[in-house]
Design an enzyme around this catalytic site. Structure first.
Site, PDB file in Angstrom:
ATOM      1  N   LYS A 232      -6.122 -20.944 -38.577  1.00 45.67           N
ATOM      2  CA  LYS A 232      -6.142 -21.031 -40.040  1.00 45.67           C
ATOM      3  C   LYS A 232      -7.133 -22.088 -40.512  1.00 45.67           C
ATOM      4  CE  LYS A 232      -2.319 -20.348 -42.149  1.00 45.67           C
ATOM      5  NZ  LYS A 232      -0.911 -20.482 -42.582  1.00 45.67           N
TER       6      LYS A 232
ATOM      7  N   GLY B 145       4.644 -16.135 -39.352  1.00 44.47           N
ATOM      8  CA  GLY B 145       6.042 -16.330 -39.713  1.00 44.47           C
ATOM      9  C   GLY B 145       6.855 -17.162 -38.742  1.00 44.47           C
TER      10      GLY B 145
ATOM     11  N   HIS C 188      14.212  -2.171  -9.106  1.00 48.14           N
ATOM     12  CA  HIS C 188      13.984  -0.809  -8.593  1.00 48.14           C
ATOM     13  C   HIS C 188      13.894   0.179  -9.746  1.00 48.14           C
ATOM     14  CE1 HIS C 188      15.400   3.194  -7.242  1.00 48.14           C
ATOM     15  NE2 HIS C 188      14.618   2.931  -6.204  1.00 48.14           N
TER      16      HIS C 188
ATOM     17  N   ARG D  35       4.271   6.764  -1.477  1.00 46.14           N
ATOM     18  CA  ARG D  35       5.423   6.302  -0.700  1.00 46.14           C
ATOM     19  C   ARG D  35       6.124   7.523  -0.097  1.00 46.14           C
ATOM     20  NH1 ARG D  35       5.723   3.897  -5.827  1.00 46.14           N
ATOM     21  NH2 ARG D  35       5.520   1.616  -5.885  1.00 46.14           N
TER      22      ARG D  35
ATOM     23  N   GLU E 111       1.387  -7.561   3.174  1.00 52.09           N
ATOM     24  CA  GLU E 111       2.530  -7.940   2.345  1.00 52.09           C
ATOM     25  C   GLU E 111       3.328  -9.094   2.946  1.00 52.09           C
ATOM     26  OE1 GLU E 111       5.105  -4.434   2.171  1.00 52.09           O
ATOM     27  OE2 GLU E 111       4.077  -3.698   3.962  1.00 52.09           O
TER      28      GLU E 111
ATOM     29  N   SER F 263      -4.548  -2.731   1.947  1.00 49.66           N
ATOM     30  CA  SER F 263      -3.980  -2.551   0.616  1.00 49.66           C
ATOM     31  C   SER F 263      -2.960  -3.670   0.422  1.00 49.66           C
ATOM     32  CB  SER F 263      -3.304  -1.185   0.496  1.00 49.66           C
ATOM     33  OG  SER F 263      -2.762  -1.027  -0.782  1.00 49.66           O
TER      34      SER F 263
ATOM     35  N   GLY G 237       0.067  -5.253  -0.846  1.00 43.34           N
ATOM     36  CA  GLY G 237       1.357  -4.917  -1.456  1.00 43.34           C
ATOM     37  C   GLY G 237       1.918  -6.167  -2.113  1.00 43.34           C
ATOM     38  N   THR G 238       1.463  -6.451  -3.319  1.00 35.32           N
ATOM     39  CA  THR G 238       1.771  -7.749  -3.927  1.00 35.32           C
ATOM     40  C   THR G 238       3.221  -7.878  -4.376  1.00 35.32           C
ATOM     41  OG1 THR G 238       0.836  -6.897  -5.994  1.00 35.32           O
ATOM     42  CG2 THR G 238      -0.592  -8.260  -4.602  1.00 35.32           C
TER      43      THR G 238
ATOM     44  N   ASP H  30       5.931  -7.138  -2.412  1.00 33.63           N
ATOM     45  CA  ASP H  30       6.571  -7.790  -1.265  1.00 33.63           C
ATOM     46  C   ASP H  30       5.873  -9.088  -0.888  1.00 33.63           C
ATOM     47  OD1 ASP H  30       8.654  -6.082  -1.024  1.00 33.63           O
ATOM     48  OD2 ASP H  30       7.972  -5.066   0.793  1.00 33.63           O
TER      49      ASP H  30
ATOM     50  N   CYS I 141      -1.994  -2.553  -4.551  1.00 33.06           N
ATOM     51  CA  CYS I 141      -1.149  -1.418  -4.946  1.00 33.06           C
ATOM     52  C   CYS I 141       0.231  -1.828  -5.432  1.00 33.06           C
ATOM     53  CB  CYS I 141      -1.012  -0.426  -3.788  1.00 33.06           C
ATOM     54  SG  CYS I 141      -0.107  -1.083  -2.378  1.00 33.06           S
TER      55      CYS I 141
ATOM     56  N   TYR J 244     -10.571  -1.616  -5.462  1.00 27.92           N
ATOM     57  CA  TYR J 244      -9.776  -0.816  -6.391  1.00 27.92           C
ATOM     58  C   TYR J 244      -8.447  -1.485  -6.693  1.00 27.92           C
ATOM     59  CZ  TYR J 244      -6.931   0.769  -2.398  1.00 27.92           C
ATOM     60  OH  TYR J 244      -6.101   0.817  -1.304  1.00 27.92           O
TER      61      TYR J 244
END
Length: 900
Positions: free
Chosen positions: A39, A118, A481, A587, A771, A790, A792-793, A795, A857, A877
């Site tokens: 502002k 607000g 899950h 999976r 992982e 890949s 497995g973030t 786990d 992934c 990727y």
């Protein structure tokens, strides 16, 4: 400054605490929003542009930081700077603060660097007291206006600064009006307002224990302290948490000469947008009130009038628009709209006041807008030549695309709220309440829409979740899950609805004392985390037009490929439709929970020897091959990463006598022996037990069957379509190179055999999911065997923090409230810990195998902030749920643009 409040010391080179604006000069500009807040920076910028801005000054965000750091003490030198700035404002308008004849009145407003509409406090008409109110009346020639302003100030100051309940004052005013048959505030005379003011002051003294403050300086410092204090009020803290605004940013305070919209029928106040914030149409949008102050527009006491004739006609209103009632001021306002939008190159949200026919600008900021409007405005501004394609891509918040990718509730539809939880998966759906997955599947097969309501879900609920239109759970967080699977399926989901109590009979649930029976229709708003009774109308997403245009620009800008996590043909098709360029995680365990397969799977697990397992696997092979054929057919020509079996073993075990009898009947084995073997296979800590590659090492024939099914399916589809998918066979939970080497040798052997049998040539890769911390730290060794990693973030976050994803939802909010975590590490990657492991693994993997393919992934693959981090590592990727693919495409483009 309040008596007895010690001042914090500051270095010898004194910083500047106060920046003036207006009256022909500004000490700040729009680039200084971190110091002056949004502002303050924009007020300074508007004044520099020559727009009519009442003069004032901004107390910087650094003061807010010092205020909290030094136990609510202001920094040395602030009082002198404020007094000097106040004198300068008074000189500019020919008034003096506290002067009885020519009183300078000011507003005191918050202004953080990020817009928080607000959430914090404002005080108007400050400086009025028993002596200055008559002076204002004499100056304005309108006694009624002066005392109306005074009563407003008492009410606002008492509520904001003295923390007295505003209902006390509203009740006094309503009672006074009712006793005299007044309906509108504008019907009260100056004498009436004097009577109300006397009642207000009595109420203050009774509740506060001392009279309402009459000293303007005391009033000013009380208001400044209240605005700084509001930075940590509950609603501001909640807003910051929801919008990821750090507490350390603080707020600025803006003190500005008052202009009055309540000085009669030639005065007004209003709020306007330079384009429609709901649709993005290039039409002025807003409302105003004649003879009113700013709070009247939002308080709902009077119904505001539209700005334009077009809007008035569209709404069927009879009261004149501003365009009709104040044509001269309206014409000046539209000129300001054009100047501001051209200058800021974005849609502006503007607050203005008209005092006796003169227009004054009180605020401008980039306007909040819906996702649909954001897309249209970005594309239109680009086509109008105000911004480039790359900037249009950067303008749209990737998170907001969720609003466009799923059905949403019709904003006009009535609704009856039953339950609130976490907004785990966006979208809206209505259906009958069911409490178990088998019933959900059965009713769905009959063509009925159902909502699955559970305490929590497990992998065995997958069929019911797939059959249901939406899912509601009492337990679990945003990455439980239910949440993860629902997002992957594109199902709306509300998790962690703590008030949800499912009766043991399974016939009804209660929430807040209300009972909802099985078969009753409810509606889920997954984006808001709300459950409504009955059917609520929805609107379907539109993904063409501006959406398609912006996504094509994003695809040109990004470097990373975007894949999707998908394990059904439907998911794969959705992924392709949303622009995914392959499958990053298929999976296979979810495929095994279908009713016609689970018995064979249990037979395989409970077999006492290899021949028994092979007999069961022979039943599963054609089923698996068919699964992969369907997916390869949809994804033809694109890579598909298939993760070999990776559930904890206990998830497949039969639990009831009925299930054990079913396996015994199918396998010819003794039920008693099966029960004993099932008991023997139970684990104390199954998530770290016999799962992933450990299962493959113990029972190589399982992975051999899956490898054969994958290769046979890939060959069949390549022959059928003439297009090859590239199977990427991923071995999960590898901690040591030797595990991978053992299993890779068997997979290669199967692959060679299948290719020889089929007389085919087909490229394929074998890699692993990183992982476990050990895998990340020894990634150079593992890369000797792996052709891709890949990450497995999900786990990897669990194993790095030692946190259970499903159980941590109960205490993670405490960690975030205490500032231990700024963000949920299961939503946005922890760069310092988990991110460091990903960086180490990427660097080590490339050092041993320069052409190794690297991707992510986990759920983080669809999180824009995590994608920005992944771009800095140069991964190839990201993979996310199919419905988040457009979000990932846009975020990947923004990450690349930010890096370049």
């Amino acid at each position: 400054m309040n008596k007895g409040q010690s001042e914090a010391q500051h270095p010898a080179t004194a910083p500047k605490w106060v920046y003036g604006f207006g009256a022909g000069s500004s000490e700040g500009d729009a680039s200084m929003r971190n110091l002056l807040g949004g502002k303050g920076a924009n007020l300074a910028e508007m004044a520099s542009l020559g727009l009519p801005v009442p003069p004032g000054f901004t107390i910087t965000t650094d003061v807010c930081t010092a205020y909290y750091k030094n136990d609510h003490a202001y920094p040395d030198g602030l009082e002198q700077e404020v007094n000097a700035a106040l004198d300068k404002v008074g000189e500019a308008v020919g008034m003096r603060f506290g002067d009885a004849r020519k009183p300078l009145l000011v507003s005191v407003r918050s202004g953080a660097r990020a817009s928080m509409p607000g959430m914090m406090d404002t005080v108007l008409n400050l400086g009025l007291n028993d002596e200055t109110a008559p002076g204002l009346a004499a100056l304005s020639g309108d006694e009624r206006f002066a005392y109306d302003s005074y009563r407003r100030f008492i009410q606002m100051y008492a509520n904001v600064v003295l923390e007295l309940d505003h209902h006390v004052f509203e009740e006094i005013l309503e009672t006074y009006k009712e006793e005299r048959d007044f309906y509108l505030d504008t019907e009260l005379s100056a004498a009436d307002w004097k009577s109300v003011i006397a009642s207000y002051k009595s109420a203050v003294e009774k509740a506060y224990g001392k009279p309402f403050p009459q000293d303007p300086t005391e009033q000013l410092w009380g208001a400044i302290g209240a605005v700084f204090g509001s930075w940590r009020n509950d609603r501001a803290e909640t807003y910051r948490r929801l919008h990821n605004i750090p507490e350390s940013w603080g707020t600025a305070v803006n003190v500005q000469a008052m202009v009055f919209g309540n000085m009669g029928d030639t005065s007004a106040t209003g709020v306007a947008f330079t384009r429609d914030p709901s649709t993005g149409e290039n039409e002025y949008y807003g409302e105003f009130l004649i003879n009113a102050q700013g709070e009247d527009v939002v308080a709902g006491i009077r119904t505001p009038q539209p700005l334009t004739i077009r809007a008035r006609e569209a709404m069927g209103e009879t009261e004149p628009s501003m365009e009709e009632a104040m044509p001269s001021a309206y014409a000046e306002l539209t000129d300001v709209f054009q100047k501001l939008e051209t200058h800021y190159r974005d849609m502006q949200d503007i607050e203005f006041t008209i005092q006796q026919g003169k227009l004054w600008m009180l605020q401008t900021r980039n306007g909040k807008r819906t996702a649909k409007a954001a897309l249209k405005i970005a594309v239109d501004l680009c086509r109008e030549g105000l911004i480039a394609e790359e900037e249009a891509v950067a303008r749209v918040d990737p998170h907001s695309l969720d609003q466009l990718l799923h059905p949403s509730l019709d904003p006009e539809a009535p609704r009856d709220l039953v339950l609130t939880g976490l907004p785990a998966s966006p979208g809206a759906a209505s259906g009958e309440v069911v409490f178990n997955s088998d019933e959900a599947e059965r009713l769905a097969q009959e063509g009925r829409d159902v909502i699955l309501v559970r305490i929590e879900t497990s992998p065995e609920d997958i069929h019911g979740m797939h059959a249901a239109k939406a899912i509601v759970t009492a337990r679990g967080g945003m990455t439980s899950h239910a949440a993860v699977v629902a997002r992957g399926m594109g199902r709306p989901c509300v998790c962690g609805a703590g008030d949800l109590k499912i009766d043991k009979s399974g016939d009804f649930f209660t929430a807040g004392g209300r009972q909802v029976n099985k078969g009753d229709v409810i509606t889920i708003d997954g984006a808001a985390g709300k459950v409504f009774f009955g059917a609520v109308a929805t609107v379907q997403p539109e993904l063409s037009g501006d959406f398609a245009t912006l996504m094509s620009w994003a695809d040109k800008a990004r470097r990373m490929t975007v894949r999707a996590n998908a394990e059904t043909p439907h998911d794969a098709k959705v992924a392709r439709d949303f622009g995914a360029e392959g499958i990053g995680l298929c999976r296979t365990e979810h495929m095994f929970f279908d009713a016609d397969r689970i018995v064979a799977v249990r037979e395989m697990i409970l077999a006492e020897d290899k021949p028994g397992r092979e007999a069961a696997l022979a039943k599963l092979l054609p089923m698996q091959r068919s699964d992969f054929e369907e997916i390869f057919r949809v994804m033809r020509g694109l890579p598909v990463t298939v993760r070999l079996l990776d559930p904890p073993l206990h998830e497949f075990l039969p639990h009831s006598d009925e299930e054990i009898e079913e396996v015994a009947s199918s396998s010819g084995m003794d039920a008693g022996k099966l029960k004993a073997r099932a008991h023997k296979l139970q684990e104390f800590n199954p998530m770290l037990g016999h799962r992933g590659c450990r299962l493959g090492v113990s029972y190589p024939e399982i992975y051999e069957m899956q490898a054969r099914a994958i290769m046979e399916a890939a060959c069949a589809v390549a022959k059928e379509t003439g297009e090859q998918s590239v199977p990427e066979i991923m071995i999960p939970l590898v901690a040591k190179k030797e595990e991978l080497a053992f299993l890779k040798a068997r997979i290669d052997e199967i692959a060679r055999a299948v290719l020889a049998e089929q007389g085919a040539a087909l490229d394929y890769l074998v890699g692993t999911m990183i992982e476990l911390p050990r895998a990340a730290l020894t990634a150079d060794e593992i890369a000797e065997e792996a052709q891709f990693f890949s990450f497995g973030t999900n786990d990897l976050t669990q194993t790095t923090f030692g946190l259970s994803r499903d159980d941590s939802a109960s205490f993670l909010p405490d960690y975030m409230r205490q500032g231990i975590f700024e963000r949920d590490p299961f939503v946005t990657i922890d760069e310092a810990g988990v991110g460091a492991l990903v960086r180490i693994a990427a660097e080590k993997g490339r050092s041993r195998r320069p052409d190794i393919k690297l991707g992510i992934c986990g759920e983080h693959g669809g999180d824009p902030d995590s994608i920005h981090f992944v771009e800095t590592l140069g991964l190839d990727y990201v993979s996310c749920s199919p419905y988040r693919a457009p979000i990932a495409r846009l975020a990947a483009a923004q990450a690349k643009l930010a890096k370049s």
